[in-house]
Design a protein around this motif. Structure first.
Motif, PDB file in Angstrom:
ATOM      1  N   ARG A  74      36.368  27.059 -52.048  1.00 27.90           N
ATOM      2  CA  ARG A  74      36.816  25.857 -52.753  1.00 27.90           C
ATOM      3  C   ARG A  74      37.855  25.097 -51.958  1.00 27.90           C
ATOM      4  NH1 ARG A  74      36.854  24.533 -58.974  1.00 27.90           N
ATOM      5  NH2 ARG A  74      37.355  22.344 -58.733  1.00 27.90           N
ATOM      6  N   LEU A  75      38.631  25.830 -51.201  1.00 25.30           N
ATOM      7  CA  LEU A  75      39.599  25.178 -50.325  1.00 25.30           C
ATOM      8  C   LEU A  75      38.860  24.308 -49.317  1.00 25.30           C
ATOM      9  CD1 LEU A  75      42.553  25.631 -50.695  1.00 25.30           C
ATOM     10  CD2 LEU A  75      42.490  27.448 -49.030  1.00 25.30           C
ATOM     11  N   ALA A  82      35.925  23.191 -49.711  1.00 29.03           N
ATOM     12  CA  ALA A  82      35.253  22.130 -50.452  1.00 29.03           C
ATOM     13  C   ALA A  82      36.199  20.965 -50.692  1.00 29.03           C
ATOM     14  CB  ALA A  82      34.729  22.672 -51.777  1.00 29.03           C
ATOM     15  N   ALA A  83      37.442  21.285 -51.013  1.00 28.24           N
ATOM     16  CA  ALA A  83      38.421  20.224 -51.247  1.00 28.24           C
ATOM     17  C   ALA A  83      38.596  19.384 -49.990  1.00 28.24           C
ATOM     18  CB  ALA A  83      39.754  20.834 -51.675  1.00 28.24           C
ATOM     19  N   ARG A  84      38.784  20.073 -48.895  1.00 24.88           N
ATOM     20  CA  ARG A  84      38.953  19.353 -47.620  1.00 24.88           C
ATOM     21  C   ARG A  84      37.724  18.489 -47.336  1.00 24.88           C
ATOM     22  NH1 ARG A  84      41.657  22.541 -44.628  1.00 24.88           N
ATOM     23  NH2 ARG A  84      43.224  21.081 -43.851  1.00 24.88           N
ATOM     24  N   ASP A 105      35.553  17.320 -49.393  1.00 20.87           N
ATOM     25  CA  ASP A 105      35.450  16.248 -50.366  1.00 20.87           C
ATOM     26  C   ASP A 105      36.275  15.045 -49.949  1.00 20.87           C
ATOM     27  OD1 ASP A 105      33.734  16.527 -52.425  1.00 20.87           O
ATOM     28  OD2 ASP A 105      35.277  16.753 -53.958  1.00 20.87           O
ATOM     29  N   ILE A 106      37.428  15.335 -49.401  1.00 21.09           N
ATOM     30  CA  ILE A 106      38.315  14.247 -48.992  1.00 21.09           C
ATOM     31  C   ILE A 106      37.813  13.628 -47.697  1.00 21.09           C
ATOM     32  CG2 ILE A 106      40.629  13.769 -48.154  1.00 21.09           C
ATOM     33  CD1 ILE A 106      41.552  15.873 -50.258  1.00 21.09           C
ATOM     34  N   LEU A 145      35.205  10.932 -47.980  1.00 21.95           N
ATOM     35  CA  LEU A 145      35.602   9.580 -48.386  1.00 21.95           C
ATOM     36  C   LEU A 145      35.721   8.640 -47.195  1.00 21.95           C
ATOM     37  CD1 LEU A 145      38.383  10.199 -51.056  1.00 21.95           C
ATOM     38  CD2 LEU A 145      36.090   9.302 -51.400  1.00 21.95           C
ATOM     39  N   HIS A 146      36.228   9.180 -46.097  1.00 21.28           N
ATOM     40  CA  HIS A 146      36.529   8.312 -44.965  1.00 21.28           C
ATOM     41  C   HIS A 146      35.524   8.491 -43.849  1.00 21.28           C
ATOM     42  CE1 HIS A 146      40.413   7.261 -46.698  1.00 21.28           C
ATOM     43  NE2 HIS A 146      40.460   8.515 -47.090  1.00 21.28           N
ATOM     44  N   PRO A 196      33.725  19.762 -58.573  1.00 21.30           N
ATOM     45  CA  PRO A 196      33.199  18.452 -58.950  1.00 21.30           C
ATOM     46  C   PRO A 196      31.876  18.177 -58.254  1.00 21.30           C
ATOM     47  CG  PRO A 196      35.001  18.210 -57.416  1.00 21.30           C
ATOM     48  CD  PRO A 196      34.856  19.664 -57.669  1.00 21.30           C
ATOM     49  N   ALA A 234      29.848  14.787 -55.968  1.00 23.93           N
ATOM     50  CA  ALA A 234      30.092  13.831 -57.050  1.00 23.93           C
ATOM     51  C   ALA A 234      29.771  12.402 -56.634  1.00 23.93           C
ATOM     52  CB  ALA A 234      31.534  13.933 -57.519  1.00 23.93           C
ATOM     53  N   ASP A 235      30.009  12.057 -55.381  1.00 28.13           N
ATOM     54  CA  ASP A 235      29.614  10.713 -54.942  1.00 28.13           C
ATOM     55  C   ASP A 235      28.747  10.810 -53.699  1.00 28.13           C
ATOM     56  OD1 ASP A 235      31.517  11.570 -53.244  1.00 28.13           O
ATOM     57  OD2 ASP A 235      32.412   9.600 -52.925  1.00 28.13           O
TER      58      ASP A 235
END
Lengths: 307, 307
Positions: free
Chosen positions: A74-75, A77-79, A81-82, A85-86, A162, A279-280
């Motif tokens: 999940r760690l 995954a968080a990275r 996920d961010i 975005l970019h 998410p 999610a996106d």
DNA sequence: TAGAATTACGGAGGACGTAAGAATA
DNA sequence: TATTCTTACGTCCTCCGTAATTCTA
């Protein structure tokens, strides 16, 4: 020093490798550092976590092993996920796929997408856990994952954060018998009748035996041999040679040589394939999702809005 | 320095408090330290996560907020899980409970347990998220959590790690109308017909409105006023005064003053209560679990064996 | 201009590597 | 006895607090 991800990472590595030194090598640390990591964790939690020589998890360590890999995933995954975005939308779409999920409908959808949108597609067939991992860590744009469930029930997927799952398709299940097997001429079989048979444990390719046990509410389904990897034909060869039984979706099983698939009559279950996406999702990913599910822009169930 | 839990913890605190300085106070840090934490996270992830003055999450920060609290919770859960192993069995049993989950059957089971086993029981009524938190972090031995689902479907609970859920009971749903309301004389109502009505959003006590929206597949259910806390009678008072509608289990709703509960006919849903417990509950906890579920030592679905 | 976040800097402590010491198969 | 883990110790670097600085409502 407080349950640092580094410590957890080396903890997992140590138990995976069953050795401090090889874990150290794998992580780029010194043996000494690894030893200190484990010592720090054990001091922090106030218990021995790892039995040395031979290296194995203590009960407490086994407990931690139920959390640590999920945490680390999940760690990441968080990275990821961010980072998503970019990131410029890629020109190539990557689809992670468990073997039995790559059925005809998915293949057709891919073909349509390539024809319509001229998108390069990379399909990567991996185990079920890896499908989830690849989607969560953005190494894949989409995932196709299969499993068994009651009709129109969702697959029980663990801890996705998410992420969104979209029903893709349901198919009948079948048991693979070697051609000529006495039961191979049946129209249908009950899984529970076969609990005591010889089974092939092929957790990444066929339906995992522990899943069969869970879903039938019965013991049995004891593995006779274990088949690792994601090679459906290899599994079929084993089944054809009489090494044991395995459960696959009927349409896929019907195309395999040397085996006779017999539909599962009871319990009332289906082979279900679900599409996993972040999610996106990117535009082409969304496109493919719509094609695979054969419906227009669509509702999907999300994992974090629950309760 | 690599996504350290400390950093995530202050990140969450900063966004919760909408301020660096108050977050610092809450965590026992200096403003400066908090600033450095956020800076470190942003440097690590390569994006601005927090907008300053006013303090708010950037899109990337919002993304991280979908992971960070769950991560921290699971971290605590891991620690609690291990601590549980080496802890003397407590003489007192703690039960965390969402308000609408504390129905007659649970109360009866508690009474029986106290009579039979002479165990002190502490019942703590809190919001649904808190129930999960308390069980995972071992501040409670057991949790009772309620929600709506299709009949005999499990509640959609997020990310529970190695925890087990046990169906406890299902009851019909009811909408709370003020006595004398024109619809209050009906035998039954459809939720979808009421989507445009005035609703009370009471996410911790009644069925949350977003859950109603999800489960009806309809928009609407707009909150008119918001009721926080876990006080069923307070909610009933609001409903009785005509501030809006709310959904509760029928048996509970029938006992409330000033309101007329009308059963929900469609969609076909039930109010479901599930018992949550850690993978290896203490003996009295197991005892209570069996009493609440009204069956002998019992099968239960676990969360990590999936797929 | 005051409240609030950032930057500069220094000290305490932690983390990792080297190397020497125990333990077990 | 050889392999593998542990301990000792030194260095470097990180972390946090103090305090000065910059920003913005």
């Amino acid at each position: 020093m407080h349950m640092d991800p580094h410590l957890l990472r080396t903890f997992v590595a140590v138990l995976d490798h069953r050795s401090f030194s090889t874990a150290a090598a794998a992580l780029g640390y010194t043996q000494s550092a690894v030893s200190q990591h484990i010592a720090a964790l054990e001091a922090d939690l106030g218990t021995r976590l790892v039995e040395r020589r031979p290296v194995a998890a203590t009960p407490a360590g086994a407990r931690l092993m139920e959390h640590a890999p999920a945490l680390l995933l999940r760690l990441d995954a968080a990275r990821a996920d961010i980072a998503r975005l970019h990131r410029a939308p890629a020109d190539r779409l990557t689809l992670a796929c468990s073997p039995a999920a790559l059925g005809a409908s998915a293949a057709r959808a891919l073909a349509r997408l390539r024809a319509a949108a001229h998108v390069d597609v990379e399909v990567r067939v991996v185990g079920r856990e890896a499908v989830i991992e690849e989607v969560l860590t953005a190494r894949a744009d989409l995932g196709l994952i299969d499993g068994v469930a009651a009709p129109s029930d969702p697959l029980p997927l663990p801890d996705l954060g998410p992420t969104v799952t979209l029903a893709a398709s349901e198919e009948p299940l079948a048991v693979l018998f070697p051609c000529g097997h006495p039961l191979a001429r049946r129209d249908a079989v009950r899984l529970t009748d076969l609990a005591q048979a010889q089974w092939i444990d092929s957790p990444d390719t066929a339906v995992p035996l522990d899943r069969l046990r869970a879903v039938c509410g019965a013991d049995g389904f004891r593995p006779r041999i274990r088949h690792l990897g994601t090679d459906v034909h290899g599994l079929a060869a084993l089944a054809a040679a009489g090494h044991g039984l395995a459960v696959l979706p009927l349409p896929l099983a019907a195309a395999l040589p040397g085996v006779t698939p017999v539909p599962v009559r009871a319990p009332r279950l289906v082979h279900r394939t679900e599409l996993l996406h972040p999610a996106d999702p990117s535009a082409p990913a969304r496109r493919l999702a719509d094609l695979v599910t054969d419906r227009g822009p669509s509702r999907s169930r999300s994992h974090e809005d629950s309760r």
